[in-house]
Design a protein around this motif. Structure first.
Motif, short mmCIF file in Angstrom:
data_model
loop_
_atom_site.label_atom_id
_atom_site.label_comp_id
_atom_site.label_asym_id
_atom_site.label_seq_id
_atom_site.Cartn_x
_atom_site.Cartn_y
_atom_site.Cartn_z
N PRO A 33 0.81 -1.22 0.00
CA PRO A 33 0.00 0.00 0.00
C PRO A 33 0.84 1.27 0.00
O PRO A 33 0.34 2.33 -0.33
N LEU A 70 -3.56 -1.00 -6.07
CA LEU A 70 -3.63 -1.82 -4.87
C LEU A 70 -4.81 -2.78 -4.97
O LEU A 70 -4.71 -3.96 -4.59
N GLY A 112 -2.99 -5.91 -5.66
CA GLY A 112 -2.85 -6.40 -4.29
C GLY A 112 -4.04 -7.22 -3.84
O GLY A 112 -3.94 -8.42 -3.57
N LEU A 113 -5.19 -6.57 -3.77
CA LEU A 113 -6.38 -7.22 -3.22
C LEU A 113 -6.73 -8.47 -4.04
O LEU A 113 -6.99 -9.53 -3.49
N THR A 150 -9.91 0.60 0.38
CA THR A 150 -9.20 -0.53 -0.20
C THR A 150 -8.05 -0.96 0.70
O THR A 150 -7.79 -2.14 0.88
N LYS A 151 -7.38 0.02 1.30
CA LYS A 151 -6.23 -0.29 2.16
C LYS A 151 -6.65 -1.14 3.34
O LYS A 151 -6.01 -2.15 3.66
N TYR A 171 -7.44 -4.50 2.22
CA TYR A 171 -6.21 -5.20 1.85
C TYR A 171 -5.52 -5.75 3.09
O TYR A 171 -5.12 -6.92 3.14
N SER A 217 -15.78 -6.32 -0.58
CA SER A 217 -14.91 -5.33 -1.20
C SER A 217 -15.38 -4.98 -2.62
O SER A 217 -15.05 -3.92 -3.12
#
Lengths: 329, 274, 407, 501
Positions: D69, D77, D81-82, D213-214, D217, D285
């Motif tokens: 992040p 991300l 990432g997710l 989102t962070k 994540y 999410s």
């Protein structure tokens, strides 16, 4: 649930015998296409113990090859040659082309994996399927391509001779193309049975399917036998592709997936590895689908088909014609 | 499932394993034909017979891989008929396979640890949390596995523990199969051709080992064997089968010279009488 | 021992991550959302517009004309304007797994140059991703999402989009359903109709709307369903009652509709057939004098349309035309915002410009001028919908294959 | 075939040194020592990986994942990432069924869907129920696990391919149920049909919302770490051994006191519960569930992950998830990194060529390809109409790259009229044929054929693939699966399995 049952009975009554016949006819025509594709699954499984997921896509390629020939001769509305030679050339090119494709797939994707764990060729098959399907999308831009088979040989955009009725049952016509599809499917299957049971190649195929190692020790070139099996299986799929194009009138890069799944189902229900089983079960799946759409409704048809199949598999896991293997210990 | 306790005096009079009128047929072909068989505690019984006599099927019936069509199979007085194989294993019958069915891609010691599943009980919840009880049990499993492997001398010790089973030689694979069967803590060991495919010195060794299993390990043993040297060397009693029928039973000499047995081996009396 | 220490350390790390998340999330989340909308973006020579459409998956054949038309709009715009536009593609894989409208929205939101979005194509895609666009301050102008409730302001429907973030250059299902149903009832005077949807969100919404309208008129309407991968409709044809006068097929794939018509005809049925804007493709859907279609009132004589067809060498797909219009709307809004901000602008500024954009019927290629509503109108329209004369037209398809406007 | 002298690490075999050792198990046991050894950083990496204890590996993963992040924007991300972690978590669950227990479960994605729908029904305005995550997560997991139990017990008698088929039907039936059947419950369609269910609540733990989102994540990092650790512990326990035994030989396992049927059910249930957990996270999410999200393509992706990483290996699954998702995300068109794609593509090709031995062959091929390209370009531009060579590369990055490509690759102007209509089709099929030809030739012939093939590859890339990035991603994905299987069927971190000895 109760309401649904009531609706089904109502629908059966309102369609009457004529409707029942129509559904029977539709089911048999569709089912013979499933049978042809299912034969490929079952032959390849029989010889390599491999679920060739790419087989449905070979069928799709066959349909596109037929379309290519049709277009090369000027298209359905304005063909450059007579109807019969045109259809023969379409079949010939599609069958040969799919056959070569099948051999190529075997040679380059599966043969290097002969001694790998069983899941490896399965994944390679998924890869081939992805590759073919998306390549076709790339070539076609994702559009449906119309064979315009309905107008093939017809004047001024009217229906061509393929859709003339051959005979009628209770006012329901059975058209030339329907007879053609079922007839050629039956012919091809008869030829296949002859090939497997009577010829040298057939014997070699059966021997290889039974025990590849022993067969190769007996002087059978198993690589060649496997190639031939892929060729024959793909030829059948290619033929089914053209038949589909002539009967339904369209080709579509995505068409291999669902048809492949249904045919795969048929191969399993018939008892995977059994040729007669695949034929019978292909028609059976076609019939179930047809009656489910006609009587239960389109939104339930897939649930009905797959539900019946799950129940069937649980009750009789070896399929209709599959032998119950005794476990050697 | 509690481990079966070594029962008191009754075992002296009652056989440990008892088959009574067992029938089995496959598709009309009778493979085991009204068989009676009894194995007493701490006894070594050999089953001989030509190929197709139904010897391996007998093992399959005892260990529950197939159910018998009729008849009774009892271990220590309790019926085994209808039980799934893993429950029979917990009751105390363990076997090896003629065609070697090791867990090839697992290590040597894991093969032996895996078959202790039946006597251990830590579930996945405790395994996920790695509780002290779980770790204690793990240590016990490992210790028991090492103990079983030690039975075979140096051959399956030390660096071999952590090698995959497929790296073992044929003879060592047979040994490992026996060790794996021992790890289920059986009362009776069913050995299916333990000397098959072995060279003479290895065969000799296995003969000694089977004796040691009974004497030091305290196992009762039912063994299928083709090698008559081995049969002679180990058997308290020999049972001869042909087409699923018991054609002879008794000491090795008595059975080996029995005319029906000689006939069953297609007249190759040399093979039977050395 | 080492293992134990390691495990303890691992758990400690996890715990600290959790705490960090907590602290971070509560402090920063709301502030960042509005920051994205207010961030100044230099216009420069080229501005960026995202286009979210199904490039792959089963609905790829729908996405292709949308993209082609949007690209065509870009080409024409760049020829005549100093401020050029650039399209960044987002593949939403409509109908495939997993639906990618949300990830595309996230990417677009984080693309520092992006000022507006054309699309998403499907109503459910809009509904799934509009929250993310809102957070990023981006405006979405769709050329094909027609579900009514997307634009109804403050009716409490959970599928409503936030006001001012979603616009569309197509009339909605309600308008189309009304036009179709009243035409069937008033002009054709049919009493027995059969409706088949293709199990996609677009098709079901429209079919439900028409069914409800027809019920109000007292017309009986049977119902069946096909799937978008299906191509053999012979059994569906069998299930249609014999006295049916019209089969209504609001499908997305014109090829499927044509196949259906052929099979209907081959089975000896003589019911008329009627498609929707999804099947409005004069080159493909040609039911030989027996069909109608509700579509955009396109000016088929337009030179723009003709030159598009020439350039793209495929059949005259009209399904993508609203995406052309949507691209022009976005481009116009951006260029005005850039001018007002003297070469600099923000997403918020662009977003506020969109409802003020007006296009003439000629420029927009659709048979009506573009101007957006600011509040709910009549039964179906709301802010984000087009006002004025925007509605669907009914075409009769002649036996020669040409489309004749009848309503 | 004699043993290499001085192989370290293993005690020398006893006995007469002249005795043949092939097949003798001490000889087999030293196979590792005889294998060609890697040199340089690769070896250090491999050594370090082998020696580091498992908690360190986990920490390494959590540490690396937690930095993401700080250097990715919100969109990246989410996508890089997710998505990766979601796939990893899902693949970990599938790995229990397929990797641990060896059951070919093709219905796995349905459990993911069941988890997602359960969350959607319990935490949205669909029925007006807004339960917090501490309640919905256990419920979703339980519902998915129950479905796993039902499917598992229905098909417990089935093996291998038959099991695969029944589970695939289950997935299809699930898809049909959610998308088309959509039965009405309390006046509302239960699953929302093709519209799905939208505007789901974010995950809410004891009143604390995971909005950004962070946050999601980081939550997923924790979930993946916990799931991976738990599965690792199970794998090392008696249950894990029993799974492996069952995978190796179910019959022998059953005879060795392992209750095979119950363990199969356990694998199904465990996998389904993890899938259910992933389902809730996915739904929350994405803020929406749609029927199309749970289908065969996702299933294939997950299989690709576990097979790429190596069946049964937890670290492998995590690595596989990273490789598959990140490579496909780079190819996805919305992730607008024009240069990266081109460098990735040409870089990979040059790397593959450069692996050729001896080195001068690689240089020869590359030089010849470059020369070949200029020659072809010169000939084409001299002999044909101008439209054949005036096409522009898509997203070429800097000016020099653009000019270089334009002067080297034959690129027709992008109007699909006139003589160019079938150009792309012929080009593509030509490339496939050429690749197949190269594969079946050997020696210098292969090198000679490689030159035009490489050039064709570049042409296909510039003319077709770069123009259709989304389709390209899928085509390359399919090709990669085939290539990986033929080169390394056990996957990246898997060990080669021996089936018959």
């Amino acid at each position: 649930m109760h309401l649904l049952l009531f609706n089904i009975i109502d629908q059966i009554r309102s369609l009457g015998w004529g409707g029942a016949f129509e559904l029977l006819r539709n089911g048999i025509v569709l089912g013979s296409l499933y049978s042809l594709i299912a034969l490929g699954y079952t032959m390849i499984y029989g010889i390599l113990k491999l679920l060739n997921f790419a087989h449905g896509d070979v069928y799709m390629v066959g349909a596109f090859l037929g379309f290519g020939v049709l277009t090369a001769f000027g298209g359905a509305l304005n063909p450059g040659i007579g109807l019969v030679p045109l259809i023969i050339i379409m079949f010939a090119v599609a069958m040969l082309g799919s056959g070569v494709l099948g051999v190529g797939i075997e040679r380059f994707a599966y043969r290097p994996l002969r001694n790998a764990p069983r899941i490896a060729p399965l994944i390679a098959a998924l890869g081939v399927s992805f590759f073919l399907e998306n390549s076709a999308q790339l070539m076609t831009n994702g559009f449906q391509y119309n064979y315009d088979a309905f107008q093939l040989g017809g004047k001024n955009g009217n229906f061509g001779p393929l859709f003339d009725p051959v005979f009628t049952v209770a006012g329901n016509p059975v058209t030339v193309v329907q007879v053609l599809v079922v007839g050629s499917a039956v012919t091809l299957m008869a030829a296949l049975i002859f090939l497997v049971s009577r010829t040298r190649l057939g014997k070699a195929m059966r021997a290889t399917a039974f025990d590849q190692e022993a067969a190769s020790m007996m002087g059978i070139d198993t690589d060649r036998v496997i190639s031939s099996t892929f060729f024959i299986a793909s030829v059948l799929a290619g033929a089914a592709g053209v038949m589909y194009g002539l009967y339904i009138g369209t080709t579509f890069y995505f068409m291999g997936f669902l048809a492949g799944l249904k045919a795969f189902t048929a191969a399993v229900v018939g008892g995977i590895g059994s040729i007669v089983g695949a034929m019978v079960a292909g028609v059976l799946v076609g019939l179930i689908e047809s009656y489910a759409i006609g009587y239960v409704g389109g939104q339930w048809s897939d649930i009905v088909v797959f539900g019946i199949l799950i129940l069937f598999m649980i009750v009789r896991p070896t399929g209709l014609f599959g032998a119950q293997a005794i476990q050697k210990v | 499932m509690a481990e079966p306790q070594p029962s008191p005096e009754s075992t002296q009079t009652k056989p440990l394993l008892e088959l009574e009128g067992v029938w089995k047929s496959f598709g009309g072909l009778v493979v085991i034909d009204n068989l009676d068989l009894a194995v007493n505690e701490n006894e070594i019984v050999s089953v001989i017979g030509p190929n197709g006599a139904g010897k391996t099927t007998l093992f399959n019936l005892i260990t529950g891989i197939y159910p018998p069509d009729s008849g009774a199979i009892r271990l220590d007085g309790e019926s085994l008929v209808g039980l799934p194989p893993h429950k029979i294993a917990r009751r105390g019958a363990a076997r090896t396979f003629q065609t070697l069915r090791l867990f090839l891609n697992m290590t040597v010691i894991e093969n032996v640890m895996a078959s202790q599943y039946g006597q251990t009980k830590v579930g996945i919840a405790r395994a996920m949390l790695r509780t002290p009880g779980m770790r204690r049990e793990e240590r016990e499993i490992r210790a028991r596995a090492e103990e079983k492997l030690a039975f075979f001398g140096e051959r399956l010790m030390g660096y071999r523990w952590d090698q995959p089973a497929y790296s073992l030689s044929y003879a060592n694979r047979r040994r490992l199969e026996i060790a794996r069967a021992m790890a289920t803590e059986p009362r009776i060991l069913l050995l299916d051709e333990p000397a098959a495919g072995m060279n003479p010195s290895e065969t000799h060794e296995i003969t000694e080992l089977i004796g040691k299993l009974r004497d030091d390990g305290g196992y009762t043993i039912l063994v299928i064997e083709h090698d008559m040297h081995v049969v002679e060397g180990i058997s308290d009693r020999v049972v001869a089968l042909d087409h699923g029928v018991k054609i002879a039973e008794g000491t090795f000499e008595a059975v080996a010279t029995n005319p029906r047995v000689v006939e069953a081996y297609l007249g190759t009396s040399a093979a039977v009488t050395k | 021992m080492l293992k134990k220490v390691g495990a303890v350390a691992a758990f400690a790390a996890l715990a600290s991550v959790l705490v960090a998340t907590t602290a971070w999330g509560s402090a920063k989340a709301p502030a960042r959302a509005s920051a994205a909308a207010a961030k100044t973006i230099k216009c420069g020579k080229t501005v960026t517009i995202g286009i979210a459409y199904p490039a792959t998956g089963p609905a790829a054949s729908l996405g292709a004309p949308q993209f082609d038309w949007a690209s065509y709009a870009k080409k024409r715009w760049n020829k005549s304007h100093k401020l050029k536009i650039k399209l960044v593609v987002g593949d939403t894989k409509l109908g495939d797994s997993p639906g990618l409208a949300v990830p595309v929205a996230h990417s677009f939101g984080s693309n520092g140059k992006m000022l507006a979005v054309v699309g998403p194509a499907g109503s459910q895609e809009v509904q799934d991703s509009i929250g993310i666009y809102k957070k990023a301050g981006l405006v979405a102008v769709s050329g094909s999402a027609t579900r009514i409730f997307l634009t109804r302001a403050k009716t409490g429907n959970p599928r409503e989009t936030p006001k001012g973030y979603f616009f569309r250059t197509v009339p909605n299902d309600g308008q189309q359903g009304d036009a179709v149903a009243s035409w069937i009832h008033n002009k054709l005077k049919f009493k027995h109709v059969y409706i088949i949807d293709d199990e996609e969100a677009y098709s079901q919404g429209l079919a439900n709307q028409v069914a409800a309208d027809l019920a109000k008129f007292g017309v009986t309407a049977g119902r069946n369903h096909i799937s978008q991968q299906q191509q053999d409709f012979s059994s569906v044809v069998t299930a249609i009652p014999a006295n049916t006068q019209l089969v209504y097929i609001p499908w997305q794939l014109p090829g499927q509709a044509q196949t259906f018509y052929n099979q209907l005809h081959a089975a000896g049925r003589h019911a008329k057939i009627m498609g929707s804007d999804g099947t409005d493709a004069p080159g493909t859907f040609q039911p030989n004098g027996n069909g109608y279609v509700s579509g955009f009132p396109v000016d088929f004589t337009s030179s723009v349309l003709k030159s598009f067809m020439k350039a793209h060498n495929h059949q005259p797909e009209t399904f993508g035309i609203p995406s052309y219009t949507a691209t022009l709307v976005a481009a116009t809004a951006i260029s005005k915002a850039c001018k007002a901000g003297h070469g600099k602008t923000t997403r918020a500024a662009v977003r506020k410009r969109v409802p003020k954009v007006k296009l003439s019927a000629k420029a927009g290629l659709l048979g009506f001028g573009i101007q957006f509503l600011n509040k709910n109108k009549a039964t179906y329209q709301g802010p984000g919908d087009m006002g004025g004369t925007a509605n669907f037209a009914i075409y009769q398809i002649t036996s020669g294959g040409s489309y004749k406007r009848v309503g | 075939m004699s043993e290499a002298p001085g192989t370290p690490g293993v005690t020398p075999p006893p006995g007469d040194p002249t005795e043949s050792r092939i097949g003798v198990d001490s000889w087999v046991a030293q196979a590792e020592g005889r294998r060609a050894r890697r040199r340089g950083p690769a070896r250090l990496l491999a050594r370090g990986w082998e020696w580091s204890p498992d908690p360190v590996k986990l920490l390494l993963f959590v540490g690396l994942a937690s930095t993401l992040p700080f250097w990715l924007n919100e969109g990246d991300l989410f996508n890089f990432g997710l998505f990766t972690l979601l796939y990893v978590a899902l693949a970990l669950g599938l790995n229990v069924v397929v990797g641990f227990a060896g059951l070919l479960d093709l219905g796995y994605v349905a459990f993911f869907g069941i988890g997602a729908y359960t969350y959607a029904l319990l935490s949205s305005s669909h029925y007006g129920i807004h339960w917090p995550a501490e309640a919905t997560i256990p419920i979703s997991m339980a519902v998915a696990a129950l479905a796993g139990l039902i499917l598992g017990s229905a098909s417990r008698r089935l093996l291998g391919d038959y099991l695969a088929i029944v589970t695939l039907f289950f997935l299809q039936a699930f898809a049909a149920f959610t998308n088309t059947a959509n039965p009405t419950v309390h006046g509302v369609g239960l699953t929302g049909g093709p519209n799905g269910i939208a505007n789901l609540d974010p995950l809410t733990f004891f009143g604390y919302k995971l909005n950004s989102t962070k946050q999601q994540y980081f939550f997923l990092v924790i979930v993946v770490a916990v799931v991976a650790a738990a599965l690792h512990f199970i794998n090392q326990s008696r249950t894990g051994r029993a799974f492996r035994a069952l995978r190796e030989d179910p019959l022998a396992a059953e005879v060795m006191s392992i209750p095979v049927n119950r363990l199969k059910l356990l694998a199904f249930v465990l996998g389904a519960a993890i899938a259910g957990l992933c389902g809730t996270i996915f739904a929350a999410s994405f803020t929406a569930v749609t029927a199309g999200s749970f289908g065969v393509p996702l299933l294939i992706l997950l299989y690709a992950i576990i097979i790429l990483g190596g069946l049964g290996s937890i670290a492998g699954v995590i690595l596989g998830g990273f490789v598959i998702n990140i490579s496909s995300q780079f190819l996805a068109p919305q992730n607008d990194h024009p240069d990266v794609k081109r460098w990735l593509f040409y870089g990979t090709i040059v790397l593959i060529v450069a692996l050729m031995k001896p080195w001068y062959r690689a240089v020869l091929v590359l030089a010849a390809t470059i020369a070949f390209g200029y020659a072809v370009h010169a000939i084409v531009s001299a002999t044909t109409v101008a439209t054949w060579t005036t096409g522009a590369p898509v997203a070429a990055g800097s000016r020099s790259i653009r000019d270089g490509i334009q002067g080297w690759v034959v690129m027709p102007h992008a109007t699909a009229t006139g003589p160019h209509v079938n150009f792309n089709t012929c080009l593509y099929i030509g490339l496939v044929v050429a690749a197949v030809t190269v594969r079946s030739l050997s020696g210098w012939w292969r090198l000679a054929a490689l030159v035009p093939t490489l050039y064709l590859t570049a042409m296909v890339w510039e003319n077709i693939l770069a123009q259709n990035p989304s389709v390209t991603a899928l085509i390359l994905f399919g090709a990669m699966l085939i290539a990986l299987m033929t080169v390394r069927p056990q996957g990246l971190l898997g060990t080669a399995r021996v089936e018959i000895v």
